[in-house]
Structure formats: structure tokens, C-alpha cells
Enzyme design. Sequence first.
Site, mmCIF file in Angstrom:
data_model
loop_
_atom_site.group_PDB
_atom_site.id
_atom_site.type_symbol
_atom_site.label_atom_id
_atom_site.label_comp_id
_atom_site.label_asym_id
_atom_site.label_seq_id
_atom_site.Cartn_x
_atom_site.Cartn_y
_atom_site.Cartn_z
ATOM 1 N N GLU A 97 -2.638 5.743 12.913
ATOM 2 C CA GLU A 97 -2.223 6.931 12.858
ATOM 3 C C GLU A 97 -2.457 8.307 13.272
ATOM 4 O O GLU A 97 -1.811 8.526 13.346
ATOM 5 C CB GLU A 97 -3.233 6.853 11.256
ATOM 6 C CG GLU A 97 -2.354 7.704 10.198
ATOM 7 C CD GLU A 97 -2.952 7.859 8.699
ATOM 8 O OE1 GLU A 97 -4.012 7.237 8.458
ATOM 9 O OE2 GLU A 97 -2.345 8.335 8.019
ATOM 10 N N PHE A 116 1.500 -2.637 3.946
ATOM 11 C CA PHE A 116 1.449 -3.951 5.115
ATOM 12 C C PHE A 116 3.196 -4.245 4.969
ATOM 13 O O PHE A 116 3.652 -3.822 4.024
ATOM 14 C CB PHE A 116 0.636 -5.424 4.491
ATOM 15 C CG PHE A 116 -0.728 -5.171 5.207
ATOM 16 C CD1 PHE A 116 -0.834 -4.731 6.107
ATOM 17 C CD2 PHE A 116 -1.770 -6.043 3.924
ATOM 18 C CE1 PHE A 116 -2.280 -4.948 6.316
ATOM 19 C CE2 PHE A 116 -2.954 -6.359 4.798
ATOM 20 C CZ PHE A 116 -3.259 -5.320 5.792
ATOM 21 N N LYS A 124 -9.739 7.772 1.401
ATOM 22 C CA LYS A 124 -9.747 6.662 0.487
ATOM 23 C C LYS A 124 -11.908 6.224 1.281
ATOM 24 O O LYS A 124 -12.025 5.305 0.244
ATOM 25 C CB LYS A 124 -9.221 5.780 1.436
ATOM 26 C CG LYS A 124 -7.703 5.952 1.226
ATOM 27 C CD LYS A 124 -6.549 4.424 1.980
ATOM 28 C CE LYS A 124 -5.998 4.150 1.593
ATOM 29 N NZ LYS A 124 -4.736 4.740 1.726
ATOM 30 N N CYS A 171 1.203 -1.264 0.080
ATOM 31 C CA CYS A 171 0.245 -0.015 0.060
ATOM 32 C C CYS A 171 0.877 1.078 0.241
ATOM 33 O O CYS A 171 0.056 2.732 -0.203
ATOM 34 C CB CYS A 171 -0.744 -0.144 1.070
ATOM 35 S SG CYS A 171 -1.895 -1.328 1.638
ATOM 36 N N HIS A 199 -3.248 8.162 5.573
ATOM 37 C CA HIS A 199 -3.911 6.769 4.996
ATOM 38 C C HIS A 199 -4.688 6.019 4.924
ATOM 39 O O HIS A 199 -5.450 5.835 3.826
ATOM 40 C CB HIS A 199 -2.176 5.243 5.656
ATOM 41 C CG HIS A 199 -2.536 4.425 5.157
ATOM 42 N ND1 HIS A 199 -1.882 4.549 3.499
ATOM 43 C CD2 HIS A 199 -2.220 3.180 5.384
ATOM 44 C CE1 HIS A 199 -2.352 3.229 3.424
ATOM 45 N NE2 HIS A 199 -2.487 2.132 4.025
ATOM 46 N N HIS A 248 -9.404 2.154 -1.336
ATOM 47 C CA HIS A 248 -8.177 1.739 -1.156
ATOM 48 C C HIS A 248 -7.432 1.133 -2.480
ATOM 49 O O HIS A 248 -7.436 0.151 -2.828
ATOM 50 C CB HIS A 248 -7.391 1.095 -0.290
ATOM 51 C CG HIS A 248 -6.220 0.681 0.577
ATOM 52 N ND1 HIS A 248 -5.606 1.331 -0.227
ATOM 53 C CD2 HIS A 248 -5.678 0.289 1.784
ATOM 54 C CE1 HIS A 248 -4.298 1.123 0.016
ATOM 55 N NE2 HIS A 248 -4.460 0.380 1.438
#
Lengths: 402, 85
Positions: free
Chosen positions: A305, A390, A326, A162, A294, A331
Site C-alpha cells: 500500500e 482478497f 484498524k 474486505c 487499508h 479489521h
Amino acid sequence: MKRVVITGAGTINALGHSVPETLEAMREGRCGIGPLEFRDVERLSIQIGGQVRGFGAEGRFNRQQMTLYDRFTQFTLAAAKEALAQAGLEFSGELSARSGVVLGTAGGGVGTWDDNYRSVYEDGKNRVHPFVVPKLMNNAAASHVSMEYNLKGPSFTVSTACASSNHAMALAFQMVRSGMAPAMVTGGSESMLCFGGVKAWEGLRVMSRDACRPFSANRNGMVQGEGAGIFVFEDYDHARRRGADIMAEVVGFAMSSDAADIVMPSKQGAARAMAGALADAGIAADRVGYINAHGTGTTANDKTECAAVADAFGPHADRLMISSTKSMHGHLIGGTGAVELLACIMALRDGVIAPTIGYQEPDPECALDVVPNEAREAAVEVALSNAFAFGGLNAVLALARI
Amino acid sequence: MSIRDKVIAIIAEQAVLEPSDVTPDSTLEELGINSLGLVESIFAIEEAFDITIPFNANAPGTGDFDISSVAAIIAGIERLVREQA
């Protein structure tokens, strides 16, 4: 060191087929997420996504190109066309030899893998099309952009799940800043919205069945999107000399690795990346007006976050705005940072902050100004774009108004 | 093997424990199963019984499926096996 500016932008995603369409949707807080449409979707437990509709690849590319371009490459080329037209750059001679293309993607030609596995496993065929490999390879999009625009300098693809686009754009920035390349085409693309692509994500049990609601207490997971965002990063002096229209300046970046867990995010890793980007830019934290989060809409990401923002910014965390687009485009995995950079450009250039839509209930663990549901007008001097992948790989870019 | 024994065997394997150490009142946390381990256990149980468990890792405590203890998980599986048979 050279100053680096953005002189072209292009995109295709669930919100629109161009930058103006996408920014208009973000200003209006429109949602591009809806029911997925592709073969075997009824066998999925997750049936929503930010799918690109009405793309019309057949009208854009000829038959020979169609046999070579996976959907992620098609998206890339469509976005690159818009970005390069805006930049007005023609690559020849020395400019061509030194300029390149660095793109991000997590999955590359997932649809091509999916179609051809189906063909050999399910349909029992023993022969596949000769271009399966050049079509599905992760660097296919970058290579086709290089061929289309005569970019003969450093060109490759970055794959960090990502954070792929942000890592790619950070590298392109570094190349222009160091003087290695006068201009770089950069960004990223993803197209995983097919049966196999969504089925794989389903397994992780982090996807929402109904909506992406970042920072909202009732959030229940992420929603996948697809598309591309492509930019032209250019040496400021080079851009000025030719009278280019400058959208924003890229002023810093940082990358960090959590070195902790393959899927769970770390507050420290994220905070180090944000603080690092500001240090790299030589900018005080209190000059940051906006962060494109994010903000995946998962329990784990959003609270981590927000805690990281609080750590990195101290009391200023309560004064800055942070939103997750998003909620509107989904995403885009390896392409997500590229499309989200558009929200940073809109904040800096147009003074419009894209909202976090779908926001319904405050979460004490995400107690920041998340610009809920409606866009806001505000003058922003510096904006950050966060990507936390990830594997614990983080990349944050800092942009400034010019 | 009963549903109960099978579920305990799966959880024990995930926790790297003997089945005898997995008591009905233990929580997964006490057994040392983290969020990824939980998702893996749910998958293994679905495969073993050919059922679908309504489980979202973002809201593990709020769905229809109670994972607060081994006993609650067993009761949930017994119900799903009945319903989805």
C-alpha cells in the site's frame, strides 16, 4: 451529474456505539481490541479481536425480530437508526420509490451458520429454526433496512471481501450522482467474531496474537473487528433544499482488479484505484491531505500500500498523512470501509486526523507520515478511503470538505 | 516412513517435484513454493504429525520455527514431535 453529499452517519464498532463515541475514541487514540469472549474461544490460537461489547440486542429488538436478525443485521439496523435520525429524512411517495439501500458484507450471517452447524453436526440435532435462511443471507441486512425505512428503490448487497463496503458506497454514490436515486442508504456490516469465523481466518496464518500495528516494522498481522457503518448519501440540491446538515461531499471513486493473485496484493492495482478516484473526481493529487489506509497490519498489505501511494502521488506522498484506524477498531472485513469513512469525515469536517496506534518501529518500506499513535489537527481539503480486498478487488472513495 | 521422509514427501507434493529432487539444503523458494504454498505445507505437516507449528506468515523468518531450508524444517518438526508427543 449531481453533486453527492453525506447527510447522515451511524456506526457501532469496538470503539463505540455511535458516531460521536467512535470519533472521540479515534481522537484519543483508544484501542478497542481485547480478549475475545464467546463459546470455545479457548480452542483458538488467535484470541483477540475488536469485539462490540455491551450491545444489548435484547433491549433493542423484540423477540420476533431477534429470531430474524443475525448479529450483522442487528449492527446494521443500530447504525442505520443513528444515520437516518441525523439525516432527518422520511421516505414516502416519489422519494421512497426512487431511494434504496446498497450495503457491503463479506460473510453475512456467519454467526447463524456457526450456531446451526454446531446444532446439527456437534449436537446431532436434525431440525433447525425455520428462519435460518432469511437470517443468514447476505442481503438480510439491506432488506431489513429497506423495510424499516420504506426504501423502495435499488437495493442489494455487495460482497467483495474486505472491500465490500467501499464497493457498496461507490455504487450508491454513482446512483445519486447519475440522478437515478435522490438518496441512498449505504455502508456495510460484519460479524465474524465467533468460533467458526475466527477459526477460518486462523488457517491463513496472517492474524496477530497480540496487536494490530499497521506500518510498524514489528507488525505481525491483522486483528479482526466487527460492527457496522451506515451513511445517507444524498443529492446536494435535495439536501440544500431541505436545509440538511452536510457532513462532507463524496467527489469520486474508482474500482480496479489486480487480476493477479487470490491473496497477495498488487501495487499496480492499488495505485490505479487511488489515481482513478482522483481522476473521477477531477482533483489534482496534491490536494489530498489524508488517506485512510487499508492498513491491515500484515507484512504484505502495508508495504504494498505504501509503495502504491508513492506511485500514485509521486513527491506529494511525503506531504500527505495516511493512517490506519484498524489499529483501534480491528479489521471489520466487509464492513471496514464504512467505519473507516468516519475517519475521513472527521479529517474533513473537524480537522482531526485519526492516528495509527500501536506504532513502535519505523519500517523503511512504509516511510510515509502514518500519524503515529496520536491524533493530529490539520486542515484537510480532500481525503481518500482505501480498500484492497482478497481476490485483488480494490475500491477507493474520494471525499471533500464542504 | 521417517519424519524426514514424510516431510520431504509433503514438500515435494507441494512443489510438484519428485521426493528425490527435494534435498536437505534446498530452500522453499528454490523449490518454487510461494507464501500460499508455504502456508499449505505447514498445514499439511501439522495434519500429518498432529502437531501445532508456531508459524505466522507475516514474519516467516522471525518466529521460533526455522524455515530457511528443508533440513531446518525437518529439524524443527522432529523437535515439535518430541515436545508435543
